[in-house]
Enzyme design. Structure first.
Site, PDB file in Angstrom:
ATOM      1  N   GLU A   1      35.624  53.932  48.602  1.00 56.61           N
ATOM      2  CA  GLU A   1      36.251  55.615  48.514  1.00 56.61           C
ATOM      3  C   GLU A   1      35.452  56.717  47.955  1.00 56.61           C
ATOM      4  OE1 GLU A   1      40.070  55.523  46.731  1.00 56.61           O
ATOM      5  OE2 GLU A   1      41.190  54.808  48.899  1.00 56.61           O
TER       6      GLU A   1
ATOM      7  N   ASP B   1      46.543  47.151  49.621  1.00 56.55           N
ATOM      8  CA  ASP B   1      46.643  46.229  47.639  1.00 56.55           C
ATOM      9  C   ASP B   1      47.922  45.108  48.291  1.00 56.55           C
ATOM     10  OD1 ASP B   1      45.946  48.906  47.074  1.00 56.55           O
ATOM     11  OD2 ASP B   1      46.271  49.087  44.989  1.00 56.55           O
TER      12      ASP B   1
ATOM     13  N   GLN C   1      33.557  50.969  44.489  1.00 57.49           N
ATOM     14  CA  GLN C   1      34.855  49.950  44.256  1.00 57.49           C
ATOM     15  C   GLN C   1      34.068  48.821  45.463  1.00 57.49           C
ATOM     16  OE1 GLN C   1      38.190  51.297  45.662  1.00 57.49           O
ATOM     17  NE2 GLN C   1      38.973  49.132  46.463  1.00 57.49           N
TER      18      GLN C   1
END
Lengths: 780, 780
Positions: B487, B346, B603
């Site tokens: 993930e 991130d 995601q």
């Protein structure tokens, strides 16, 4: 000799159950079965039905019902016979008055059952039944009943074909047609739903007294039941000194045997009826005598070991479709539908070696099956993005992968588990290559190599070349994302066993290349261009084999790591893990079972390489690895104890070796295993362990190896064994091996043979030739 | 403007909660927090305690308690203050009479709370409190209370330091020493159990009326509580037109800041008291004004978008330890202990870009942190059998891996889950290399590349060279056993995102090699031999980069497969999977969650590459992949919606882009997420989404890219936006960008700057230079 609860060894060829245990329905039905490699008829009773796991499983009848699993059909039961004496049904499940026993004479695969009931009119009626799956006429199962009574009693006998069969996964047979054939015989013809195999069963009954037919006291009434079954009724009387003998024949054919299975069945039935039970029995005996002449092992001084060993050899024999070169040995043989009547690596590594050294023509049949199924293996490889032949983990008739992706259900969540037996357990392909190469070494059968073996070896090599990765940072080839024999650890890298087998397979391909180019240049050239296996592929095989990463033995301890990172896993023991189970039925492995992150093995993995490549490893290496892995092994597979028996004996742990031999040999006989695991039926005969019994005695206790053309022995048998004797056949030379109580090992070559063979024992080496015996002193 | 239930946007810089919702304790404490990159003080109330999730999280206080997880400490709360009016405790949790509001003025990080209670003597007492984490004095959090009453009322105020703090995983602070310091100030000093960090908190309170101190009406009484807390009591009276103003200061230091944190805290406290609240506030304001001058984005015509955007920019700023080059941005910033106060990918991919283009010195600090933590990354690589730098998936102070191997618990079985975030999610290393290279491209900061960047790039490249496999059968390099951004799919091969990033990183290493050898031959030679990165490594980088397997776009559809075999997975939708859950708290991914064997993504994964490498992909490619992946994406990560906003806008799905912008921007503001998943607390501010807000507006709506030294725009902003204006700094040239309602884009370079820059919009290109504006017509 008491073997287990209600279970006895009667003599070296016979076991008997003399107390019926309902909870053993599944197990004893398998143990007492009769079979002949074409069909297996479970050791059940004439009056039993699907609920009692009656079954007659027929080779080459694969079907996939209700989109579940491919498996063999259970044929309609053509040996149904229900006896009612003075209104009292005869059966072990309702009020037997005693005299119960069930016997298996494994010398001839004869199952006998006897039972007495007391009728309302106080007659004691005893029915004794026996049956065998004929080895002389593979489609026929003759049965014989003898009915005796101490008072006159009227017997009503319902007999015929019960079409309501026990099926594991979906109903296979559909569209039943029941018929009364000429002569009052019965038939049922049905078809599998998906594969459209027609299965025809015919049944006949004839009453005999002594040699005479009693015409007066019975009549038949045909009736059909539920559209799938057909029965007839027979009434007769028995009394003191008036016993009745009845013969029944079941015949099975499928449309994979021939075009019109019903006609064939009816015609064969007629032939059986006219031959009669006694004659069929004598022909059958002759066939078995020939088999045992090749395969038997005599152990004197240990009745238990002798009987258990033969029980296992028997089951390995009847599981093997020796009559065919297009059928596999099922992991549960023909004892039930479990494991889909299909071959696993068990076939080459566990079942085949006994035949390789005793009936090489049977080993050849099995390898021809692997050649015939190359198409399926190529298809699997292609579909998974590889080249060559990636053999099916579960291989039926076509060799296409029939291993379901979802084999177990997670009992804790009800979710199915995606085990990777079918795509990560790649050692199946090199295992088959290993068997091909070993077959040649033991038999010297060059024609096989030329016509079939080379193609297998090259296709396996091409698969391995397409599978392997090169790791530039370490200048070595690696095998990634594997499942080794130890199935509790999926998704591992550089599994030692897989790497050793792969290296062997790659070198075997190179060997075949060189031999073919030298001795069969034309065939070599044709095959080479057809398969795309040329000079470049040969060189790549050599390069990969020489730089393939094999876990090194730890220089300090000598222990070989099972796979990358295994030593970093939690070091614990099976019994500790057992306490972590949330449910006793849990699968211990992938994805999140109790063993996954520990060093606990399901079964022998590194140790397995010591059995397959004994000459590559020292005794110290064997000892170090045995001592390390043995306490960490759960033996969750029936393949495991036999490996431990062989290696334990090698390193001088004789008591343990004998214990593992017994454990392996009684996996089924003394089974208290669950028959269902993770929602999947796993009962039936563990044929791999049966085949392994031969290996434990010959490779283990006798220390027999055949390597580089030399036959070696290193006998270390239990001290109470007085004599061990067995035949071997090596490179067409038939040998008779005897270990005498005096401590002499004598190897005799059959007079009719050809060639010669060096035999080594200890530091001595002699050469056997036809008609010549060589002898070694073993003790001292 | 109503934003959510009880939540309002007051103006473009302010949100307010005017109805207290107890179920939002965790969320609103995070949303309304104040912070300064050194510490984060949650938006709680003065009288609250651990049960209400009071927290002041301090950077660089990592500790691992009870052998669980490494995380930051929650300091003793030096701003505790409990008001009791005529015996009636004042608090939102007990009988508030109204007038409640909680406000965050994110322009200056000021949190205000006001509340009125009715006392037993019918007085209405209102207490208004406000506090800010000073950006001018990072260790100080000043607070101010104003107490008013419509009747005379006697107030008892207990204030001091509450040492009973909320801890997620074990108790970190031990051996508390409470003290009354000179002047009646209080301190608590404690030490972490494992890492031995001393944390010192000091607190002081002073009563002010207007500017005057009221001496008469109060006295202090010191008392300690439970050995960890220390309080004083103050009594005073309030009445109509006799309001009381009180100031309180909390100061925190740790032994990682300086040698004697207690003395430092006490001394800083004295300085704060003498400065006074007003003066500290003005200094603090000046610091924030400077930040906003660099980082703000003005949106006119959309109050909601404006306020939400700034709320996110605010949180990205206060999460970032811009004062230090040795600290990471926590995935939850300093809002709580969740995610261990540590950096994930991130940091480089979500938090950093905003700083890269606005305050590059802060981006540099973050990358220096990655350089400082190379030791930890090298250690991780070594321990896993690789070379170079495998950065920690969860990176604390040292850069050693602190991601627990067991992050979740299987809620269905209670068994912990071995997720492979820490060993298979290798893209973290190339992600950091990407940021290094992009940092250089945007800033032109060659010194950084020379002194730090090259070392990172080479070490990442060495890691990749040691990780990659060569597949001889396909003559290509492959990346095996990965976990991509999505993930839910662990253990995949050739994840497209990872491959693209790795290829970029390898080429960046080659670039650095060439640049260093040309411009810094001495440093190049020294580094090259120290790191073992020479000509051979350079060539291997080139070879691997050119033959690294990148999933090709399907020639028919243009869709890129996320990883090998993804298209073969069950094609379903998130809402279908939701119905398969056995427990709503189940983890959807590894090992056996509902998404594992489906195409449902957690995601953005393939789409993420379109944001990082927009110039490599066509609009058609973006459209094809967006249309394919968007319906299959569950957005189980806060990183996902922003990617979709950017790509949706690019392909003309403007409404969806705006919706995703809003969704991303309100992940925390409108959060109804569970704060615990799989037994793990996951509450707190999603700082990555905060950083991404800037990217959505600038890269998404404005279509800004900076590639090959050219600044490009492709503005397509919501039609109701009247004006968008923001600063950028590119290669030391400060620019002011304005998109006017008239449809003109004006880019102005600051007069004081240097250099020049081509700016492109549509088919036009102009060059900006210091003091020069260039202008483009956007619409038509």
């Amino acid at each position: 000799m008491e073997l287990g609860e209600g279970l006895q060894i009667i003599d070296e060829w016979r076991i008997q159950e003399n107390r019926f245990r309902e909870e053993q329905l599944v197990t004893q039905g398998s143990n007492f079965m009769t079979g002949n490699g074409y069909l297996g008829y479970r050791g059940t009773f004439a009056e039993w039905r699907a609920a009692q796991y009656v079954g007659c499983f027929v080779t080459d009848t694969y079907d996939k019902a209700d989109d579940t699993w491919v498996e063999l059909c259970n044929a309609p039961n053509g040996l149904f016979a229900e006896f009612v004496a003075d209104g009292q049904p005869l059966g072990v499940l309702n009020n037997p008055a005693g005299g119960y026993h069930r016997t298996l004479w494994f010398r001839y695969g004869l199952q006998t059952r006897s039972l007495t009931v007391r009728t309302p009119s106080r007659a004691h009626v005893t029915v004794t039944e026996e049956r065998f799956a004929s080895y002389a006429a593979l489609h026929v199962v003759p049965a014989r009943y003898r009915i005796e009574s101490d008072r006159p009693a009227s017997i009503v006998l319902t007999w015929g074909i019960d079409g309501e069969v026990w099926d594991l996964n979906g109903t296979h047979l559909r569209r039943h047609k029941t018929r009364v054939e000429s002569g009052g015989r019965l038939s049922v013809v049905a078809r599998t739903g998906t594969s459209r195999v027609i299965v025809a069963v015919a049944s006949a009954l004839q009453v005999v007294n002594g040699d005479e037919l009693q015409n007066t006291a019975y009549h038949h009434t045909a009736e059909t039941a539920g559209g799938r079954s057909i029965y007839r009724k027979l009434e007769l009387t028995v009394g003191p000194e008036q016993p009745v003998t009845i013969e029944q024949y079941m015949v099975v054919y499928s449309s994979n045997d021939l075009a019109d299975p019903r006609s064939a069945a009816v015609s064969m039935l007629e032939s059986a009826c006219s031959s009669g039970y006694e004659r069929m029995w004598r022909q059958h005996q002759a066939a078995w005598d020939a088999i045992w002449r090749d395969c038997d092992i005599t152990i004197e001084g240990d009745l238990k070991a002798q009987a258990i060993l033969r029980f296992n050899l028997y089951h390995n024999i009847i599981a093997t479709p020796a009559h065919s070169d297009r059928l596999p040995i099922g992991a549960r043989g023909l004892s039930c539908q479990a494991y889909q009547g299909a071959a696993f690596w068990d076939q080459e590594i566990y079942n085949l070696p006994m035949f390789l050294y005793t009936r090489p023509e049977t080993a050849r049949q099995l390898l021809l099956y692997r050649h015939r199924t190359l198409g399926g293996a190529r298809k699997k490889a292609r579909e998974l993005g590889y080249e060559g032949a990636f053999y099916a983990w579960v291989s039926g008739k076509t060799g296409e992968e029939i291993c379901p992706s979802y084999f177990f259900v997670d009992v804790l969540t009800g979710r199915r588990i995606r085990n990777h037996f079918n795509d990560w357990q790649i050692h199946i392909s090199p295992d088959i290559a290993y068997a091909v190469k070993r077959y040649y070494e033991v038999t010297g059968d060059w024609e096989f190599v030329r016509d079939y073996g080379t193609e297998i070896l090259w296709e396996v090599a091409r698969f391995l070349l397409s599978y392997v990765f090169y790791k530039p940072a370490k200048d070595r080839y690696e095998l990634i994302r594997l499942l080794g024999p130890d199935e509790y650890h999926e998704n591992v890298d550089n599994n030692f066993f897989t790497a050793v087998q792969s290296q062997y397979a790659l070198r075997a391909a190179v060997w075949a290349y060189d031999a073919m180019s030298e001795f069969e240049p034309q065939r070599w050239s044709e095959l080479s261009s057809r398969l795309g296996f040329g000079c470049e592929q040969r060189e790549r095989c050599e390069a990969v084999a020489s730089k393939l990463f094999l876990q090194p033995a730890d220089p300090r301890t000598g222990v070989i790591e099972q796979f990358d990172g295994y030593f970093q896993l939690e070091d614990t023991r099976p019994k500790v893990l057992k306490q972590r189970l949330l449910d006793p039925a849990e699968y211990w492995g992938w994805p999140n079972g109790v063993a996954v992150e520990t060093q606990v093995l399901k079964q022998a993995d590194v140790l397995q390489t010591f059995v397959l490549h004994p000459w590559q490893f020292s005794d110290q290496g064997a000892r170090a690895n045995y001592c390390y892995y043995e306490p960490r092994t759960q033996h969750g597979s029936s393949l495991s104890p036999s490996v431990h028996a062989v290696v334990a004996n090698r390193i001088g742990r004789y008591e343990e070796a004998y214990e593992y031999f017994m454990r392996s040999g009684t996996i089924d006989l003394l089974s208290t295993n669950r028959t269902v695991s993770g929602g999947t039926f796993i009962g039936g005969i563990h044929t791999a362990a049966c085949g392994a019994a031969w290996q434990i005695v010959v490779h283990g206790f006798l220390g027999m190896q055949f390597c580089n053309g030399i036959l070696q022995f290193r006998p270390r048998v239990p001290f109470w064994w007085k004599r061990v004797a067995f035949p071997l056949v090596l490179r067409r030379l038939r040998l008779w091996c005897e270990l005498e109580e005096t401590g002499r090992l004598i190897v005799t070559a059959e007079r009719a043979g050809e060639g010669e063979l060096p035999v080594r024992c200890g530091s001595r080496e002699h050469t056997v030739k036809p008609g010549i015996s060589v002898s070694f002193s073993v003790r001292g």
